[in-house]
Write a protein that holds these residues in place. Structure first.
Motif, PDB file in Angstrom:
ATOM      1  N   UNK A  66      -8.141   3.328  13.390  1.00  0.00           N
ATOM      2  CA  UNK A  66      -6.707   3.131  13.181  1.00  0.00           C
ATOM      3  C   UNK A  66      -5.965   4.417  12.805  1.00  0.00           C
ATOM      4  N   UNK A  67      -6.697   5.497  12.607  1.00  0.00           N
ATOM      5  CA  UNK A  67      -6.120   6.743  12.112  1.00  0.00           C
ATOM      6  C   UNK A  67      -5.348   6.512  10.815  1.00  0.00           C
ATOM      7  N   UNK A  68      -5.918   5.676   9.961  1.00  0.00           N
ATOM      8  CA  UNK A  68      -5.275   5.345   8.691  1.00  0.00           C
ATOM      9  C   UNK A  68      -6.339   4.999   7.663  1.00  0.00           C
ATOM     10  N   UNK A  69      -6.151   5.435   6.406  1.00  0.00           N
ATOM     11  CA  UNK A  69      -7.109   5.077   5.351  1.00  0.00           C
ATOM     12  C   UNK A  69      -6.858   3.699   4.751  1.00  0.00           C
ATOM     13  N   UNK A  70      -5.798   3.007   5.203  1.00  0.00           N
ATOM     14  CA  UNK A  70      -5.445   1.722   4.601  1.00  0.00           C
ATOM     15  C   UNK A  70      -6.556   0.681   4.674  1.00  0.00           C
ATOM     16  N   UNK A  71      -7.358   0.615   5.765  1.00  0.00           N
ATOM     17  CA  UNK A  71      -8.445  -0.376   5.775  1.00  0.00           C
ATOM     18  C   UNK A  71      -9.422  -0.239   4.615  1.00  0.00           C
TER      19      UNK A  71
END
Length: 250
Positions: free
Chosen positions: A36-41
């Motif tokens: 996702x190119x995001x650290x949110x997961x």
């Protein structure tokens, strides 16, 4: 007096909880950045903590029971020789404690259990049969329960305990040998399945490094994120299926 262990359950200690939390968080962050190119997961660690902890506790419980069964086999062989030499149960138990301590160490499961049984008989005055049956109840292991029943039957009927224990030890050794062969085959298939499971992750990782712009559409659109989520779901389902298929009770 030492604290008796209930082998039917396993609770992670603080160190094991910290290790699991670190591995789980790092894994989720890595997957989040990759898919996702995001650290949110990584925040999903709060949702996945309970099932991950239960899964890990079940793994360690089964591993501990397997260690106990192997040590119990050697315990039976040791006390069988002691009974054949005419020693009574407490003498055989004392000798088995020394033998288990030499082979596996003083902190080994069976060594610890022998010391617990001896302390309960010496300090609390409990009978040999009582401590054996309690040990069988706490383990939930079929072979330990069978031994406790054989011990009771021989005590009540005056049967040949040395011969019965020797036969039990031989049968348990044969069973463990067969199980080891089955477990080796299952482990090989499980390893092959795990390689196939991680292939989608390796493919995405390779594309990210070899063709950085190739997957931009997967990160910049809602449809792409849905497809990435579906891919992750399939990977998780494949891993779960492999664990269930290769979890063979022998």
């Amino acid at each position: 007096m030492r604290m008796a262990i209930d082998y039917r359950t396993y609770r992670l200690n603080r160190k094991e909880c910290v290790r699991l939390a670190v591995v789980l968080t790092a894994g989720l962050l890595a997957l989040g950045l990759l898919f996702y190119e995001s650290p949110l997961p990584g925040a999903a660690v709060f949702l996945l903590w309970k099932p991950a902890r239960k899964f890990r506790e079940n793994q360690l419980r089964r591993k501990r029971l397997q260690q106990l069964r192997l040590q119990f086999r050697d315990f039976l062989n040791t006390i069988s020789s002691a009974f054949a030499a005419g020693r009574h149960f407490q003498e055989a138990l004392e000798g088995a404690g020394r033998e288990m301590g030499t082979i596996y160490g003083e902190d080994a499961l069976m060594t610890r259990e022998i010391h617990i049984m001896m302390e309960r008989m010496d300090v609390s005055g409990e009978s040999e049969l009582t401590v054996l049956e309690d040990f069988a109840r706490r383990t939930g292991v079929e072979e330990v329960s069978d031994f406790a029943q054989i011990f009771r039957a021989c005590r009540e009927s005056g049967g040949n305990l040395a011969q019965a224990v020797e036969k039990s030890a031989r049968m348990l050794s044969e069973k463990i040998t067969i199980e080891d062969g089955i477990r080796s085959m299952v482990s090989q298939k499980r390893f092959e399945g795990e390689i196939i499971t991680v292939m989608p992750v390796l493919i995405v990782l390779s594309l990210r490094f070899l063709s950085p712009g190739y997957l931009d559409v997967m990160y910049g659109t809602a449809a792409g994120r849905i497809m990435m989520t579906g891919c992750l779901g399939l990977v998780a389902a494949a891993y779960y299926s492999i664990e269930r298929i290769t979890d063979i009770a022998v």
